[in-house]
Write an enzyme that holds these catalytic residues in place. Sequence first.
Site, PDB file in Angstrom:
ATOM      1  N   ASP A  71      -8.339  -6.394  -2.509  1.00 50.90           N
ATOM      2  CA  ASP A  71      -7.209  -7.260  -2.876  1.00 50.90           C
ATOM      3  C   ASP A  71      -7.594  -8.339  -3.883  1.00 50.90           C
ATOM      4  OD1 ASP A  71      -5.940  -5.801  -0.899  1.00 50.90           O
ATOM      5  OD2 ASP A  71      -6.192  -7.356   0.627  1.00 50.90           O
TER       6      ASP A  71
ATOM      7  N   ARG B  16      10.944   9.347  -7.720  1.00 52.28           N
ATOM      8  CA  ARG B  16      10.048   9.769  -6.645  1.00 52.28           C
ATOM      9  C   ARG B  16       9.092   8.617  -6.320  1.00 52.28           C
ATOM     10  NH1 ARG B  16      13.069  13.409  -6.379  1.00 52.28           N
ATOM     11  NH2 ARG B  16      12.670  15.651  -6.368  1.00 52.28           N
TER      12      ARG B  16
HETATM   13  O1  F6P Z   1      -7.351  -6.009   2.754  1.00 53.21           O
HETATM   14  C1  F6P Z   1      -7.411  -4.716   2.278  1.00 53.21           C
HETATM   15  C2  F6P Z   1      -6.162  -3.967   2.650  1.00 53.21           C
HETATM   16  O2  F6P Z   1      -6.298  -2.644   2.192  1.00 53.21           O
HETATM   17  C3  F6P Z   1      -4.853  -4.569   2.154  1.00 53.21           C
HETATM   18  O3  F6P Z   1      -4.599  -4.266   0.815  1.00 53.21           O
HETATM   19  C4  F6P Z   1      -3.864  -3.992   3.115  1.00 53.21           C
HETATM   20  O4  F6P Z   1      -2.803  -4.881   3.274  1.00 53.21           O
HETATM   21  C5  F6P Z   1      -4.642  -3.874   4.386  1.00 53.21           C
HETATM   22  O5  F6P Z   1      -6.009  -3.917   4.044  1.00 53.21           O
HETATM   23  C6  F6P Z   1      -4.403  -2.599   5.175  1.00 53.21           C
HETATM   24  O6  F6P Z   1      -5.091  -2.711   6.368  1.00 53.21           O
HETATM   25  P1  F6P Z   1      -5.350  -1.541   7.406  1.00 53.21           P
HETATM   26  O7  F6P Z   1      -6.392  -0.632   6.838  1.00 53.21           O
HETATM   27  O8  F6P Z   1      -5.841  -2.265   8.616  1.00 53.21           O
HETATM   28  O9  F6P Z   1      -4.064  -0.848   7.590  1.00 53.21           O
END
Ligand code: F6P
Length: 373
Positions: free
Chosen positions: A141, A291
């Site tokens: 992120d 899509r």
């Molecule tokens: O922090 C990394 C991240 O991939 C975010 O982009 C996303 O919101 C979250 O983790 C998803 O988390 P999880 O793998 O626990 O669903």
Amino acid sequence: MTRPSKSKCIGILTSGGDCPGLNAAIRGVAKAAKGAYGMDVIGILDGFTGLVENRVIHIDEREMSGLLTLGGTILGTSRNKPHKMPMPDGSTRDMTGAAAETYRRLNLDCLICIGGGGTAKNALELKKAGLNVITLPKTIDNDVAMTDMTFGFDSAMYIATEAIDRLHTTASSHHRIMLVDIMGHNAGWLALGASLAGGADVCLIPEIPCKFDSIVQALERRRQKGRRFSLVSVSEGAVYASGKSGAKNKKDEKNDKKNGKKKHQKNHRLDHVVSAELAERLTKATGIEARVTSLGHVQRGGIPTATDRLLATELGIKAAELLADGHYGVMVGLKNGKMVPVKLEDVAGKKKTVPPDHPMIETARLIGLCLGD
Ligand code: F6P
């Protein structure tokens, strides 16, 4: 596990969502800590859970072999917090004492916590409990405060860019609108970076609330120029400025108030951009078939890019140097090309989102990438 008493001993754990480069960082810390400073290195399994439960491995040459290019984390990870550990009955319990006990039992001089903003918060709690800690910033992120970049971001941006490239050819063949969901939590770095690199036509990020009409206008402008397809990237956390999808009517507002919902909860529930719904509305408004592709965890998997390998290694090596100096209670950040220690208090609980005047926003506007506003 016992160790010679004269050398320093450090523990390493990886916490939060995984990303490419974690193993490169483990290797960087361990190689420098062992090779340059003669320390013992212990790996703690599954994030803070392993620290609470005393589940560890020794990290030696054998464990480090092949790590540089390997995705994921050999230590395993979890999102659990020592001060709020989930219990089998669904409740949570403060297990900081158990975490500190493992730290003392292992005779650690310092704990290296590799993770994002949440990990920095947890590490700060452990610091308050008397543990020496150093954190390294990772996450796809790129939203960790006080560092110019987190490792994992570049690899994820590469994957998302490649996805946009691939969607381009099929969008163009079928004359469709392709929406692509990109991760990023509440920060738009990943979607914006990949959209610029992949040449998307519209990019919706949480920092810039969007208007449905502006998106339609951007697609119409393309059609007027003879372009029969479009690429729309939707960052996780993207929101509508107001108006439909989202707009709250008086009745909703009243119900929310009655149910004691906080303002941000309302916004999240009602104003969030849902790609499937947006695709349907865009088709209705433009007459062009749409899509949706959700990249999901593909963005977090696989081998790290060269940039991430380098950043993870350099951060790890700086951590080992700080360890040797006994400089604890910090995150190692990247600032203007240098690895620098930043106090954990300045990182924990903060988020780095895309500022409205960031050069990437300016670039987007200059090349005509519609940001939905
Ligand atoms: O922090 C990394 C991240 O991939 C975010 O982009 C996303 O919101 C979250 O983790 C998803 O988390 P999880 O793998 O626990 O669903």
